[in-house]
Structure formats: C-alpha cells, structure tokens
Write a protein that holds these residues in place. Structure first.
Motif, PDB file in Angstrom:
ATOM      1  N   LEU B  49       0.843  -1.186   0.000  1.00 42.78           N
ATOM      2  CA  LEU B  49       0.000   0.000   0.000  1.00 42.78           C
ATOM      3  C   LEU B  49       0.887   1.248   0.000  1.00 42.78           C
ATOM      4  N   GLU B  50       0.271   2.381  -0.347  1.00 43.08           N
ATOM      5  CA  GLU B  50       0.982   3.653  -0.277  1.00 43.08           C
ATOM      6  C   GLU B  50       0.533   4.372   0.992  1.00 43.08           C
ATOM      7  N   PRO B  51       1.370   5.298   1.505  1.00 43.95           N
ATOM      8  CA  PRO B  51       0.988   5.994   2.755  1.00 43.95           C
ATOM      9  C   PRO B  51      -0.409   6.617   2.673  1.00 43.95           C
ATOM     10  N   TRP B  73       0.821   0.875   8.416  1.00 42.37           N
ATOM     11  CA  TRP B  73       0.439   1.007   9.832  1.00 42.37           C
ATOM     12  C   TRP B  73       0.854  -0.294  10.526  1.00 42.37           C
ATOM     13  N   PRO B  74       0.980  -0.262  11.860  1.00 44.48           N
ATOM     14  CA  PRO B  74       1.380  -1.494  12.561  1.00 44.48           C
ATOM     15  C   PRO B  74       0.315  -2.584  12.403  1.00 44.48           C
ATOM     16  N   ALA B  75       0.750  -3.860  12.380  1.00 45.16           N
ATOM     17  CA  ALA B  75      -0.190  -4.971  12.204  1.00 45.16           C
ATOM     18  C   ALA B  75      -1.310  -4.890  13.232  1.00 45.16           C
ATOM     19  N   GLY B  76      -2.533  -5.033  12.756  1.00 50.62           N
ATOM     20  CA  GLY B  76      -3.681  -5.041  13.659  1.00 50.62           C
ATOM     21  C   GLY B  76      -4.225  -3.663  13.968  1.00 50.62           C
ATOM     22  N   GLN B  77      -3.602  -2.609  13.396  1.00 48.47           N
ATOM     23  CA  GLN B  77      -4.079  -1.256  13.721  1.00 48.47           C
ATOM     24  C   GLN B  77      -4.549  -0.503  12.487  1.00 48.47           C
ATOM     25  N   ALA B  78      -5.152  -1.224  11.563  1.00 45.51           N
ATOM     26  CA  ALA B  78      -5.662  -0.580  10.354  1.00 45.51           C
ATOM     27  C   ALA B  78      -6.736   0.437  10.728  1.00 45.51           C
ATOM     28  N   PRO B  79      -6.676   1.632  10.107  1.00 43.97           N
ATOM     29  CA  PRO B  79      -7.683   2.650  10.430  1.00 43.97           C
ATOM     30  C   PRO B  79      -8.975   2.496   9.627  1.00 43.97           C
ATOM     31  N   MET B  80      -9.162   1.352   8.986  1.00 43.73           N
ATOM     32  CA  MET B  80     -10.397   1.127   8.211  1.00 43.73           C
ATOM     33  C   MET B  80     -10.709  -0.374   8.221  1.00 43.73           C
ATOM     34  N   PRO B  81     -11.944  -0.753   7.805  1.00 45.44           N
ATOM     35  CA  PRO B  81     -12.263  -2.188   7.748  1.00 45.44           C
ATOM     36  C   PRO B  81     -11.356  -2.922   6.751  1.00 45.44           C
TER      37      PRO B  81
END
Lengths: 387, 205
Positions: B49-51, B73-81
């Motif tokens: 992915l891109e930033p 982002w760190p594993a498990g901390q995605a800011p979306m579904p």
C-alpha cells in the motif's frame, strides 16, 4: 458401455520452471500409464492424452484447464504439483463439473467434490516423519523452505509438533523460488547448531542447499548427516539424481521409493522413463490406472460417477500397495515409507507406517494428541476386594 | 442479540474508496469489477500500500501471498475495515490474515455475490471493534486514575474533617460544578488541596 471408445484425458504438468524435473517425471508417468492401459487389452476404450505445459507459471494453469475441458472434451484432468497451481485449476474444474486427479503430497486444508487426492497430506508425511526423527535426533530443528505455501505450512505444523514435544525451532528461513544463494542459510545453521534441518526447499534451491550443507558436514563433522541430518517430505529420486553423492544421509518420506515395490501392488512399467523412478512418476501412473478401472466399473466417464466408484471401490492394487479413498475427504489411506539416501543414491528404507487414514485438516490428529497429553481419567473410587 | 446501527445499511458505498492489495490476477479483476458495480472508487496495489491509502474506506488484501510490511500502519491497527481474500485455507495463512486485523473474508474464486455482504459485515465489525476499543481505553484510564479519586477523597476528609460519604459527595458535586470528570476533579484537588479546604469552609459558613 456408454463410454466412447476414445476418452480424452487432460494432463497438466510443467516441463520448465522451478520444479521442472518433478513435472517432467510426472508427465512421463502419466504417458506411460496411458500407453500401458491402451496396450493392456483390458479396457473397452482407449485413453487419448492431451498434454498442456504451463511452464511453472501460475497464470497459465487456469487457461490450460479451461482449454482442455472446453475445446478437447476432457472430463478428467491429471495434474498440477504445487498447491498454488491446483488452486488455479480447481475453480475451472468445479465450474465445468470435471474431476481433477491430484497425485502429489501437499500441506492439506482442502477437500473438493471435484478432486481425488492421491498424495500424502500432513498427517501422512510430516507427522510420521517427526514421530521417527524427534526421538532420535532431538527437538531443536532449523526450519527452511521455498517461499510459498508448502514450506510455510509444513514448517508451521513442524513448529507445532516440536513445541508439543517440549522443544523449539532454532531458526526458520525462506528462500525465493529458484534462489540458489544459500551461504547465509548455511552460516545461520552452523552458528545455531540445530539437532537437524527440515528442508521444504524445492528444485534448484534444494539442490544448492543440500550440496552446501554436505560441504559444511565435511568441514565440521558435527554437521555430518548421521549427526545432524537434512529431513525432507518432498525430496525424491529425481532430485537425488541431480544432487549426486552430496544427497547421502538425507532422511526422506514418500509413498513410493525406487525399488520399494509392494508385494501386493502393481509394478509400474518404467521402460519409457528417462528420469529415475520415483513417486513423481508413479503417482500420476497410479491415478490413471484407478481412473481406467473406475470407468470400466461404471461404464461411464461421467466425473461424479467415476469419483463415486473410486470411493466405493475399496482397495485398488497400485504401486503404493493397496490403497483406498476416504469417502469424506476424497483423500487416500496411505502407507508412507521413511528412508535414508544411501551412498549410491539409493533410498534405503528405514520404516513403513501402517495404513494411515487421511486427515487433511489435522482435526483427528489434534484430538488424538490432546488425548495423549492429558492424564488418564482418575478412578472415582477405589475398589476393594473383600474375601 | 446484536443491535444494528440506527441507520442500516450504514455505509454510503458511492462515497467509498476501496483499495485492493492483490497481485495481478483474475481474482483481483473480479474483486475490482464487483466493487465498481457497487459504486465504489477502486485503486489496485501490489506489492504494498501507499501511505495515502491510510485514508481509504476499506482495504481488501490477499491472504495467500501477503506478508508483513505491506501496510503503512502497525499490524492489527488498520484505520479502516479490512477484508481478507483467502485462497488457501491453511491455518498459517488464516492466522496471518487475522493478525493484520481482518474484519471478514472472501473466498477465492470471487463470485458476483459475496462482495456486498463482506463490505457490510466488515464495516459493522470494524465499528464495533472501534467502539469496544474506545470503551476499553476509557475504562482502563479510569481504572488507573481510581487511585487519584481515593487520594482526593482522603484529602477532602482530612482538610474538612468530614466522613468518607460526605467527602465523596463533595468530590462529585465539585466535578459537576466545574464540568469535569470525577477523575479530572480528583487530580485538580490533589494538585491544590488547600483551595478546596478553604472552599469547604467558605461554603459551610
């Protein structure tokens, strides 16, 4: 007999790419079976082999299967070696109502009404292999593999087995497919001194690693094969032939080794083989013989009926010995061998398991090991014998 | 029973931007085509992915060839579904998809049905997860600040010579007057206890 005299059978094995040797031997086995079946005079039909070579490129497999089914009338496909290629063919076969005969060992976690699985699944390769190896060499292995699902998953299962036995892997490393730069791997193994090395490398990566590890063993006898062997569930005689003397001492498992002809089995016709006899040749050879026998029994090549006949057929005489299919999973009951590669490249048989029912999701395995680990049920009360 | 949000379905798919992280393959084509049929704007990515993709409304990622380090982002901390695209059902792969925080999954091959349900289920699971996380964060913070509440109550008891129930009531009414949480009020008292003693005396005169 409603089957047409000529039955088109699709054969998909890559003749180039990172596992070309296995693919070439498999194609030889399939074609030898077609010739043997057609010459036998036992069947009121002849097989017409239609061969496709996807060149080890995952993107070509689905198109090859589609072409065989749609343009050549194939209702049965013998083929694929890696799981990623099987996953490419599977949707095509399912959509068309065809049947895939998959004949190679794999990591498991799949069943399909449109596949018959002749190869060993995890409870028939890595589990019995570790039952043999862990008590003899120890439970601190170094796990290596080619960077795809076979290595990832077999190593995951290995880690689970090792941990359950109270040990732990001392390293885990993957090489890109085809990569032969193994120096960093050898250095890590030399430093961490594992009890043994489980190698799930394939093709040229495997050959390069075995050679480099044999050289390490010559420099430092602590890494000689009788002290710290390489253990593999996917190394066959076609690899041994290429590797040469450096393969000596490897512990390997397969449902067939060159010369290990089961007394109750079928002796394959190897006369057309240019590569050394191994499971790679024998497995597709076996699949085609079972296919022919099931078509003869049902009088039809209709895939669902053939699959049902295979499952209802009981024991088939094969080069693996008598084998039969499990109705739930479409996988085979198998008797894998464990062997050690000898100085001359021959695999010396160490052990043959009793028939192992397939357990592709390792659910029975997990339950059985859990039962073993728990203490025996406590007696609710003590019986006293009163005279 | 799990309550549905007041607005159901909750997502305005027309406004959604989806990112599909998958190697070039008919699976990726089928996912993209189906998302576009549902009205989403879709970007394809591989191998990473891109930033800017952190702004996406949903990410559908390949669980078969996926690996750590593909996400900004760190594993498990995605800011979306997140929706995992699963071909191999090997536990190692499913485990990896779970550590990324997959909210639901789609099995390969991709069919025309399934993608819509996956979007609704993933967004619902993601919102529920986010709410629960916020609540846990809040409760955890209150828990760590409970000691402050105890200390502030004891201080009020000492300064004013009152009983524990009275001091407790005073803390609550101070918090209400100053529009603070009990915990914030307690910390204010600890920072400047004398002030509240004086106040107590003034109030009682």
């Amino acid at each position: 007999m409603s089957a047409s005299p000529d039955i088109a059978v699709g054969i998909i094995f890559s003749q180039s790419g990172p596992y070309d040797l296995v693919g070439r031997s498999a194609l030889e086995g399939a074609l030898a079976a077609v010739a043997a079946i057609n010459a036998s005079g036992r069947y009121p039909f002849a097989f017409k082999a239609i061969v496709r070579d996807p060149q080890g490129d995952s993107r070509q497999y689905a198109a090859a299967a589609q072409d065989l089914i749609a343009n050549h009338g194939c209702r049965h496909i013998i083929g694929t070696i890696t799981s990623w290629s099987r996953k490419e063919v599977l949707p095509v076969v399912e959509r068309a109502g065809a049947l895939l005969w998959y004949a190679f060992p794999y990591e498991g976690y799949e069943t399909s009404d449109h596949v018959l699985y002749l190869g060993a699944t995890a409870n028939q390769h890595i589990v019995p292999m570790f039952d043999y190896v862990l008590p003899r060499f120890g439970n601190r292995p170094f796990l290596i593999g080619s960077n795809y699902i076979w290595g990832w998953e077999v190593n995951r299962i290995a880690r689970e087995l090792v941990t359950a036995s109270g040990g732990e892997p001392v390293g885990e490393t993957y090489l890109p497919l085809g990569d032969t730069d193994v120096d960093h791997l050898i250095a890590a193994i030399a430093e961490r001194r594992p009890d043994f090395v489980l190698s799930n490398l394939i093709g040229p990566s495997s050959h390069a690693f075995v050679r480099a590890y044999a050289a390490l063993g010559r420099r430092d006898t602590a890494f000689a094969p009788d002290r710290r062997p390489i253990v593999s569930c996917n190394l066959s005689e076609v690899d041994i032939e290429v590797i040469g003397a450096d393969a000596a001492g490897i512990l390997a498992t397969a449902t067939y080794f060159d010369g290990a002809d089961d007394p109750d089995g079928l002796v394959p016709d190897f006369s057309a083989a240019t590569l050394r006899p191994s499971e790679c040749f024998v497995a597709p050879y076996t699949a085609l013989h079972i296919l022919a026998s099931c078509i003869a029994r049902t009088g039809s090549d209709e895939p669902a009926r053939v699959r049902a006949a295979a499952i209802a057929g009981g024991d088939f005489a094969t080069a693996f010995g008598p084998i039969r299919f499990d109705a739930n999973t479409g996988h085979c009951h198998l008797r894998p061998y464990l062997g050690r590669v000898g100085a001359g490249g021959r695999v010396d048989l160490l052990h043959r398991t009793p028939p192992i029912p397939p357990d592709p999701y390792l659910v029975r395995h997990v339950a059985e090991r859990a039962a073993l680990a728990s203490p025996p049920p406590r007696q609710p009360f003590q019986l006293k014998v009163v005279n | 029973m799990v309550a549905l949000p007041a607005q159901w379905p909750p997502v305005h798919l027309m406004n959604w931007h989806a990112v599909v992280l998958h190697p070039a393959h008919t699976v990726a084509d089928a996912v993209v085509a189906q998302l576009e049929r549902l009205g989403l704007t879709v970007s394809r990515r591989w191998p990473a992915l891109e930033p800017a993709d952190a702004e996406a409304d949903v990410v559908l990622f390949d669980a078969d060839m996926g690996h750590d380090g593909q996400f900004p982002w760190p594993a498990g901390q995605a800011p979306m579904p997140l929706v995992a695209l699963i071909g191999s059902e090997a536990p190692g792969r499913i485990g990896w998809a779970l550590t990324q925080g997959a909210d639901t999954h789609l099995l390969k091959p991709i069919h025309s049905s399934g993608v819509f349900s996956a979007l609704l289920i993933a967004s619902h699971a993601f919102e529920a997860k986010r709410r629960a996380e916020a609540e846990v964060r809040d409760l955890r913070e209150r828990l760590t600040r409970r000691q402050a509440v105890v200390r502030a109550t004891l201080l009020l008891m000492q300064i004013n010579g009152t009983s524990e129930p009275l001091a407790s009531r005073q803390l609550r009414s101070l918090a209400m007057e100053q529009r603070k949480t009990i915990e914030d009020m307690a910390e204010a008292i600890i920072a400047n206890p004398g002030r509240y003693g004086a106040e107590r005396r003034r109030l009682s005169q």
